[in-house]
Design an enzyme around this catalytic site. Structure first.
Site, short mmCIF file in Angstrom:
data_model
loop_
_atom_site.label_atom_id
_atom_site.label_comp_id
_atom_site.label_asym_id
_atom_site.label_seq_id
_atom_site.Cartn_x
_atom_site.Cartn_y
_atom_site.Cartn_z
N HIS A 101 -5.51 -33.72 18.08
CA HIS A 101 -3.63 -34.33 17.92
C HIS A 101 -3.02 -34.05 18.99
O HIS A 101 -1.83 -34.27 19.36
CB HIS A 101 -3.81 -35.65 16.97
CG HIS A 101 -4.92 -36.60 16.46
ND1 HIS A 101 -4.84 -38.07 16.90
CD2 HIS A 101 -5.55 -36.38 15.08
CE1 HIS A 101 -5.59 -38.29 16.77
NE2 HIS A 101 -6.44 -37.37 15.89
N LYS A 147 1.31 -0.95 -0.23
CA LYS A 147 -0.29 0.17 -0.27
C LYS A 147 0.94 1.17 0.01
O LYS A 147 0.60 2.44 -1.13
CB LYS A 147 -0.98 0.30 1.45
CG LYS A 147 -1.88 1.04 1.32
CD LYS A 147 -2.62 1.04 2.80
CE LYS A 147 -3.95 2.00 2.28
NZ LYS A 147 -4.33 1.98 3.86
N GLU A 174 -4.76 -7.30 15.32
CA GLU A 174 -4.98 -5.93 14.44
C GLU A 174 -5.87 -4.78 14.74
O GLU A 174 -5.44 -3.66 15.00
CB GLU A 174 -3.90 -5.84 13.08
CG GLU A 174 -2.89 -4.86 12.69
CD GLU A 174 -2.25 -4.75 11.75
OE1 GLU A 174 -1.16 -5.65 11.43
OE2 GLU A 174 -2.77 -4.83 10.18
N LYS A 181 7.67 -0.72 12.40
CA LYS A 181 8.36 -0.79 11.41
C LYS A 181 9.36 0.53 11.60
O LYS A 181 10.53 0.60 10.25
CB LYS A 181 7.03 0.78 10.07
CG LYS A 181 6.52 -1.11 9.48
CD LYS A 181 5.74 -0.10 8.45
CE LYS A 181 4.30 -0.83 7.74
NZ LYS A 181 3.99 -1.17 7.05
N GLU A 235 10.66 -4.48 4.89
CA GLU A 235 10.26 -6.27 4.34
C GLU A 235 10.10 -6.04 2.89
O GLU A 235 10.70 -6.74 1.93
CB GLU A 235 9.55 -6.86 5.01
CG GLU A 235 9.67 -6.95 6.14
CD GLU A 235 9.44 -6.33 7.27
OE1 GLU A 235 8.60 -4.66 6.65
OE2 GLU A 235 8.83 -6.60 8.65
N GLY A 295 -5.38 -1.96 4.93
CA GLY A 295 -3.94 -3.39 4.72
C GLY A 295 -5.08 -4.83 4.73
O GLY A 295 -5.04 -5.34 4.04
N ARG A 296 -5.47 -5.08 5.71
CA ARG A 296 -5.80 -6.48 6.71
C ARG A 296 -7.51 -6.88 5.84
O ARG A 296 -8.09 -7.08 5.69
CB ARG A 296 -5.72 -6.50 7.69
CG ARG A 296 -7.13 -5.26 8.57
CD ARG A 296 -6.17 -5.32 10.26
NE ARG A 296 -7.08 -4.21 10.87
CZ ARG A 296 -6.36 -3.33 11.19
NH1 ARG A 296 -5.58 -3.33 10.18
NH2 ARG A 296 -6.95 -2.24 11.81
C1 G6Q Z 1 -2.44 -3.70 8.19
C2 G6Q Z 1 -1.90 -3.13 8.11
C3 G6Q Z 1 -0.16 -3.57 7.82
C4 G6Q Z 1 0.06 -3.68 6.57
C5 G6Q Z 1 1.86 -4.18 6.04
C6 G6Q Z 1 2.53 -4.19 5.29
O1 G6Q Z 1 -3.98 -3.38 7.68
O2 G6Q Z 1 -1.74 -2.16 8.00
O3 G6Q Z 1 -0.43 -5.79 8.47
O4 G6Q Z 1 -0.62 -4.08 5.89
O5 G6Q Z 1 2.85 -3.27 6.87
O6 G6Q Z 1 2.01 -2.90 4.70
P1 G6Q Z 1 2.41 -1.92 3.40
O7 G6Q Z 1 1.42 -2.13 2.67
O8 G6Q Z 1 2.13 -0.74 3.09
O9 G6Q Z 1 3.47 -2.64 2.57
#
Ligand code: G6Q
Length: 542
Positions: A384, A206, A353, A504, A212, A267-268
């Site tokens: 199990h 996003k 989250e 971050k 990462e 994001g989620r």
């Molecule tokens: C989700 C969070 C988080 C995010 C990641 C990746 O709701 O904001 O999990 O999706 O940190 O972020 P970017 O898509 O900006 O790389």
């Protein structure tokens, strides 16, 4: 609006809880032959049986009153109207617009966003067809046979989960891989057997600044350019999914090959935005459309169904009942379907989250617990391992069982045994086995306590016909709106994630210290300073 603890429903629930906390499910079922019907609802193709919960009609009445007093409906309507209900980021929360039909109108700050959503979906469909048909080729003219999604958190967990869940619908002659971890092992193992000339990378982020993802994206670019011997190869082998056009351009991806989404998609909550591009490439635009249809059906149900038969509302209210009255801290999600093996991991982000918050919308410390730890594994495997603790441990762990009438892989009596297992577990958890029953089986007295099961362990049984793309959409939206319901009652912002932002920022501070050739001046606590010193030589020399 009164604060949660001041609502008359909350106060009545406390009195009611004291009265029924020890009532056993055995008693509730024995006293009501119609209990299973009374506490089951069928909606949007799901059978939702919540009869094995420690509730009575009075519990339900009070929980529904709580939803009303806390303004859940008003808050839901504000979300659908595009109001900035994510107050700390001053944003609308409109994942529901991502799956709205073409002719719908959903407004954000005075603009109908549905045409833009469908414009991106159309571009994704066109691109997917070109990749899947071989019309889009790699730099050397070969068709694309492997797709690697690089992203993390919300830009990874949905795509991975959906790919695994919908495997029967995927192109089996193509590889789909997902790289998220900054641990180089993730990239190395995901690409080990891939041919760079046939590999497409989707950089999903996003913000397009996440450490990462950008690290993995640069590694992927080097991997491609080194193998194909030309910087120009990036154009054929990289596309981006982002809200940040400037950063995408800076990275060197042609912004013609960028698929957009918007700041009102968390994001989620983004798996059915362009973040789902890998899903669409895997299952094709038609099945992707069916998945969106499933999401939309649950959205409409949440928006319009009376609360007493509204599945996400009921699910959310039950979560409140156990968290805030019984003091339960976790929820186990056990899908009896191997294809849903990543569903609990996906739900962990969605739920934890969203509702892992300690202050109200007004910034005041909450005076009650929020959020739960979500966890789980597919059945029957869980039986199990950790089921022992759910059956006979000292903690109360409500379970969500998810099962389907039909399987994609009818093999002998496997499916009958799978269904028998989930039914048996739910039954055993609820009713247990009394000492008398254990004794009657001929067990000696000393063994009776060990072999007795108290029961009274609650569970929800969610049953669908089969795990189709549409069904997956319904299931995810069910949990999304359950999370919403809980957040509305707790009066928290379910749509920000300052804890993630902190992580971050912290890593970005330590990374240069670890990598600096000269001894850095360290200003952390003594433990962190010592660990940085110890690890410096390994990271600097490698
Ligand atoms: C989700 C969070 C988080 C995010 C990641 C990746 O709701 O904001 O999990 O999706 O940190 O972020 P970017 O898509 O900006 O790389």
């Amino acid at each position: 609006m009164p604060s949660l603890l001041e609502t008359s429903a909350w106060q009545a629930l406390q009195v009611h809880y004291a009265a029924i906390r020890d009532t056993h499910l055995r008693e509730l079922f024995a006293n009501d032959r119609d209990r299973a019907t009374r506490f089951s609802t069928d909606a949007v193709g799901l059978h939702f049986d919540y009869s094995k919960h420690r509730i009575t009609e009075e519990t339900l009445r009070l929980l529904l009153q709580l939803a009303q007093e806390c303004g859940v409906a008003e808050r839901r309507d504000a979300m659908f109207r595009g109001e900035h209900i994510n107050v700390t980021e001053d944003r609308a929360v409109l994942h529901v617009a991502l799956r709205a039909p073409r002719d719908a109108a959903i407004m954000v700050d005075g603009n109908n966003v549905v045409p833009a959503v469908h414009a991106v979906l159309d571009r994704m469909a066109d691109f997917s067809e070109r990749i899947r048909s071989g019309a889009w080729t790699g730099f050397t003219g070969k068709a694309i046979r492997s797709v690697v999604n690089i992203g993390i958190g919300g830009s990874d967990l949905g795509p991975v989960m959906a790919y695994e869940a919908l495997r029967p619908y995927t192109r089996r002659d193509m590889n789909f891989r997902f790289v998220s971890n900054v641990d180089g092992t993730d990239f190395a193992e995901a690409t080990r057997d891939l041919d760079p000339a046939e590999t497409l990378f989707i950089i999903s982020s996003k913000t397009f600044t996440t450490l990462e993802t950008m690290t993995n994206a640069h590694t992927a670019r080097n991997w491609t350019v080194q193998a194909l011997g030309n910087d120009a190869a990036v154009k054929n082998h990289f596309v981006a999914v982002s809200t940040n056009t400037a950063e995408v351009g800076k990275f060197g991806i042609d912004t013609q090959n960028m698929f957009e989404f918007w700041d009102w998609v968390g994001g989620r909550y983004s798996m059915d935005s362009a973040i789902g591009l890998s899903t669409m490439l895997a299952i094709g635009p038609n099945h992707f459309g069916e998945m969106l249809g499933g999401f939309h059906a649950m959205d409409e149900h949440f928006r319009t169904a009376p609360f007493e038969c509204n599945l996400p509302v009921l699910m959310g209210l039950l979560a409140i009942w156990y968290t805030n009255f019984f003091g339960a801290e976790t929820v186990a999600v056990i899908p009896y379907d191997q294809y849903l093996k990543r569903f609990p991991a996906y739900l962990q982000q969605l739920t934890m989250e969203s509702n892992g918050k300690h202050v109200t919308l007004e910034g005041k410390r909450v005076a009650y617990d929020t959020g739960q730890v979500y966890w789980g594994e597919p059945g029957t495997n869980g039986q199990h391992s950790f089921f022992q603790l759910i059956h006979q441990g000292t903690r109360l762990i409500p379970c969500d069982f998810i099962a389907f009438e039909a399987t994609h892989n009818p093999l002998g009596n496997h499916h009958a045994l799978l269904l028998a297992s989930v039914l048996a577990q739910a039954e055993a958890l609820a009713f247990g086995k009394t000492p008398e029953e254990v004794r009657a089986e001929g067990n000696p007295d000393w063994l009776v306590p060990h072999r007795s099961f108290e029961g009274n362990r609650p569970s929800t049984f969610i049953l669908g016909d089969s795990l189709t793309p549409e069904m997956l959409g319904k299931l995810v939206a069910l949990y999304e709106h359950s999370v919403f319901t809980q957040g509305a009652i707790w009066n928290i912002d379910s749509f920000d994630q300052w804890g993630v932002e902190l992580g971050k920022a912290l890593a970005a501070r330590i990374a240069p210290e670890l990598e600096s050739a000269a001894e850095p001046e360290l200003h952390h606590d003594s433990s962190t300073n010592a660990l940085i010193k110890r690890l410096r030589h390994t990271t600097v020399s490698s």
